[in-house]
Each structure stands twice: as C-alpha cells, then as structure tokens.
Design an enzyme around this catalytic site. Sequence first.
Site, short mmCIF file in Angstrom:
data_model
loop_
_atom_site.label_atom_id
_atom_site.label_comp_id
_atom_site.label_asym_id
_atom_site.label_seq_id
_atom_site.Cartn_x
_atom_site.Cartn_y
_atom_site.Cartn_z
N TRP A 95 32.16 73.18 -29.92
CA TRP A 95 31.80 71.48 -30.93
C TRP A 95 32.65 71.90 -32.42
O TRP A 95 32.26 71.51 -33.52
CB TRP A 95 30.38 72.15 -31.56
N LYS A 96 33.27 73.25 -32.80
CA LYS A 96 34.03 73.61 -33.14
C LYS A 96 33.04 73.64 -35.04
O LYS A 96 31.95 74.05 -34.91
CB LYS A 96 34.97 72.51 -33.87
N GLU A 107 42.65 77.23 -34.06
CA GLU A 107 42.57 77.56 -35.03
C GLU A 107 42.29 79.05 -35.97
O GLU A 107 42.51 79.23 -36.75
CB GLU A 107 41.47 76.19 -34.46
N GLU A 134 45.10 77.14 -23.95
CA GLU A 134 45.15 76.30 -24.67
C GLU A 134 46.55 76.18 -25.40
O GLU A 134 46.27 76.99 -26.39
CB GLU A 134 44.26 76.25 -25.64
N GLY A 137 43.36 69.11 -29.51
CA GLY A 137 43.14 68.01 -30.17
C GLY A 137 44.10 66.97 -31.28
O GLY A 137 43.84 66.16 -31.90
N SER A 153 42.83 68.86 -24.73
CA SER A 153 42.28 67.09 -24.69
C SER A 153 42.23 66.67 -23.82
O SER A 153 42.75 65.66 -22.27
CB SER A 153 43.99 66.50 -24.93
#
Length: 249
Positions: free
Chosen positions: A10-11, A96, A166, A172, A212
């Site tokens: 969910w970041k 991230e 990833e 994203g 994605s």
Amino acid sequence: MRKNIVAGNWKMNNDLAQTEELITELKNQTKTSNAEVMIAPTFTNLWHSFESLRQDDIEVVAQNMHFAENGAYTGEISASMLKSIGIKTVILGHSERRAYFNETDESLAKKVDAALAHKMRTIFCFGEELADRKAGNEEAVVGGQIKNALFHLGADAFKSIVLAYEPVWAIGTGETASPEQAQDMHAFIRKTLADKYGKDVADTVSILYGGSVKPANAQEIFSKPDVDGGLIGGAALNAEDFYAIVNAF
Ligand code: PEP
C-alpha cells in the site's frame, strides 16, 4: 513445492478510515485461487489491520524495518516491535527505499539478518533501472543485488525468503515487463540461486514479479513457470482489482 503469493504494497497510502474501508472491501472478496494473500499497510495501521484480519486468510506484513534491535534511531521500527504486534513478514529493499532513503545492498543485508534472527519472513525486492536494461546489464545488476545482500546466508535461510523482482522502470509507470522478459529474468534468478545453493533450494524459493501488474495482465505473467506471484502497488488499493489479480492463478 513453492508457494504462489500475491502481496499488496500500500506504500504511503490510506489513513485509518481508508484502511478500515479497504479491509472491509477485501473481506467481501472471494478467493478462488491457491495464492497466499498479503497486504502491507503503513506502520500506523499495522496493528489495526492485523487485529481486523485475525480470522481471515490475509496476512498483514510490514513495508520496512530497521536492522537494529532498539536505540537511538529516531523514526525507525525494529523487528521485535513488529513481532510484538503479530507481524511475521517484512518487505525489504523496495526500489523506493533504495532510491529515496539510500538503502544499499550492505544495509539490506543487515536488515535481512535481523529479520532472520527474529524468525521473520522477508520479501526481498530488487531490480534494474531502465538505463541498465538499455545497456544490456540487467542480469549483472540483478545478480549483484542478490549476491551482495543474500549470499552470506546459509541455504536454510531461504526457507524464510521470498524474492521480488521489480524492474524499476515498470513500477508505478503503467509499463510492465512482458511475460517473456519476466520469465527470462526469473529463470536467471533461479539459476543464480541454484549455482550457489543447489537446484533443490532454488526450486523452493518463490519469486514474485512486481511492476504495473493489473487484472488485465496478471494471468499471462503468472502463467510463466518461474513467476510465483506478484508484488502489487497501485492495483492493491482497489479490492476488486487486487482480488482479480489474486484469482489470476
Ligand atoms: C510496487 O510498488 O512494488 C509496485 C509493483 O507498484 P505498481 O504495481 O504500482 O507498479
């Protein structure tokens, strides 16, 4: 047999009310696949989510943690703190975290060690940037990330490690690795593990794809033999989409 897993990251999304709403919607979904389902809410909502999902077939996992046990690390959370509220799995090394919080293979190796010391399962993320792929260096980069952060471990540790490939250029962005690109890289990752730890170990490690993944492409990606599930960002924020992905197996 390795497990199929679909984990929703969910970041930094969803306050308490939004978390409650999404969890209610998730509970209303029907699972028709054999995939293990996980969600990773923010730290502030972990306890509430864990309590809300105690009776359900959805594991609540953390998005990050610190490697130290406790001490002067303002703003950080330790493995034992996560364990104390029932959390048994942690995502480590998300791109991230690497890009915005300077996480390196070296600091991630310490985090993995801390998770293992607390008998926590790790979803270890890695992946190449677009420039690496354009230069044809994607395998060298991915192989290096795995070796630097994980190859100090004994074979037994891989019972508690899930890998998440990833590619940074697909996170994203709406751009997905093609199913063939994902399969090629996952096969390379499994071979990298097999070369170091043997085929028996490599064959038991689940390797998730992230970048994605949506209801429209999940089935094709998950149909590849070395893709054992997905780490899902944007689409995990919608219960129907998330379960369409869970049920794509
Ligand atoms: C992610 O953050 O791990 C991810 C894969 O995000 P998205 O699905 O939005 O690309």
